[in-house]
Design a protein around this motif. Structure first.
Motif, short mmCIF file in Angstrom:
data_model
loop_
_atom_site.label_atom_id
_atom_site.label_comp_id
_atom_site.label_asym_id
_atom_site.label_seq_id
_atom_site.Cartn_x
_atom_site.Cartn_y
_atom_site.Cartn_z
N VAL A 194 67.81 -2.88 52.35
CA VAL A 194 68.47 -1.63 51.29
C VAL A 194 69.54 -1.39 52.08
N VAL A 195 69.90 -1.10 53.08
CA VAL A 195 71.15 -0.18 53.91
C VAL A 195 72.26 -0.89 53.46
N ARG A 196 71.81 -1.95 53.15
CA ARG A 196 72.94 -3.45 53.54
C ARG A 196 73.55 -3.28 51.80
N VAL A 197 73.06 -2.55 51.02
CA VAL A 197 74.27 -2.98 49.53
C VAL A 197 74.17 -1.61 49.38
N VAL A 198 74.23 -0.44 49.95
CA VAL A 198 74.42 1.16 49.89
C VAL A 198 75.69 1.32 50.57
N HIS B 89 79.35 1.10 53.23
CA HIS B 89 79.32 0.85 54.32
C HIS B 89 80.51 -0.04 54.48
N PRO B 90 80.83 0.21 55.92
CA PRO B 90 82.48 -0.29 56.27
C PRO B 90 82.13 -2.00 56.17
N LEU B 91 83.26 -2.91 56.07
CA LEU B 91 83.20 -4.19 55.82
C LEU B 91 82.20 -4.47 57.04
N PHE C 77 83.78 -9.00 62.93
CA PHE C 77 83.65 -9.53 63.97
C PHE C 77 83.07 -8.25 64.66
N ARG C 78 84.22 -7.70 64.83
CA ARG C 78 84.08 -6.30 66.09
C ARG C 78 83.06 -5.27 65.07
N ASN C 79 82.87 -5.15 63.99
CA ASN C 79 82.18 -4.47 62.74
C ASN C 79 80.58 -4.81 62.59
N THR C 80 80.43 -6.21 63.06
CA THR C 80 79.37 -6.73 63.14
C THR C 80 78.82 -7.36 63.93
N LEU C 81 79.67 -6.66 65.46
CA LEU C 81 78.86 -5.94 66.27
C LEU C 81 77.89 -5.09 66.97
N LEU C 82 78.81 -4.55 66.54
CA LEU C 82 78.43 -2.31 66.11
C LEU C 82 77.11 -2.43 65.94
#
Length: 187
Positions: A30-34, A36-38, A149-154
């Protein structure tokens, strides 16, 4: 430990744990669909958490993949979904190693490896689908993906910390959530 040992019909001690793990995965989805930064989402963390905490391999794969799919129905369906799901499933399987090696260093290593493999695999597929099939096209694809990638890792790091830390607190507060000891097989 065999499946029969951990999920014996005579013992339902695993049911509260599986139910709460499933709810945690659903909440992460659910958090994924609110907004958020890319790419700052709990997706990679869901895979790692699921692989590390679900006793049953099939549940570790199916529960988060279903949550991911339901989330995709609200966000977007796209041509790279099979690759994204395969990469996600690979993260679940790699995280199974954490079941017997759950330390901060091991978890951080799996988190980094998961983010790296997701970056490499999904961007390779992106190159094949959307970029010229040249070395320059490949380079352009991966360079364009570096901010993501930076955002994915963070995101993976933050959400792994929240999921693993939250679960550790929940297990201490509610012993019923702890992984049950295997039921001995009778001969």
């Amino acid at each position: 430990m065999s499946r029969e040992e951990s999920f014996s019909p005579s013992s339902r001690s695993w049911l509260p744990r599986v139910a709460v793990l499933s709810v945690v995965i659903a909440l992460a989805a659910v958090v994924r669909v609110v907004p958020h930064p890319l790419n700052f989402t709990p997706i990679g963390a869901m895979a790692i958490f699921s692989g590390a905490y679900f006793t049953d391999r099939r549940a570790a794969l199916v529960v988060p993949l279903v949550a991911l799919f339901v989330g995709d129905l609200f966000t977007s369906l796209h041509v790279l979904i099979p690759v994204v799901y395969a990469s996600f499933a690979l993260n679940v399987l790699v995280a199974r190693w954490l079941r017997s090696h759950r330390t901060v260093v091991a978890t951080a290593t799996v988190t980094l490896l998961g983010a790296l493999q997701f970056f490499i695999v999904t961007n390779f597929a992106c190159w094949i689908a959307f970029y010229p099939h040249t070395v320059e096209g490949l380079r352009e694809c991966y360079v364009a993906a570096l901010p993501y990638f930076r955002n994915t890792l963070l995101g993976d790091t933050v959400f792994v910390g929240l999921l693993f830390g939250g679960w550790a607190i929940a297990e201490r507060a509610f012993p019923v959530l702890r992984e049950p000891a295997p039921v001995a097989a009778t001969v």
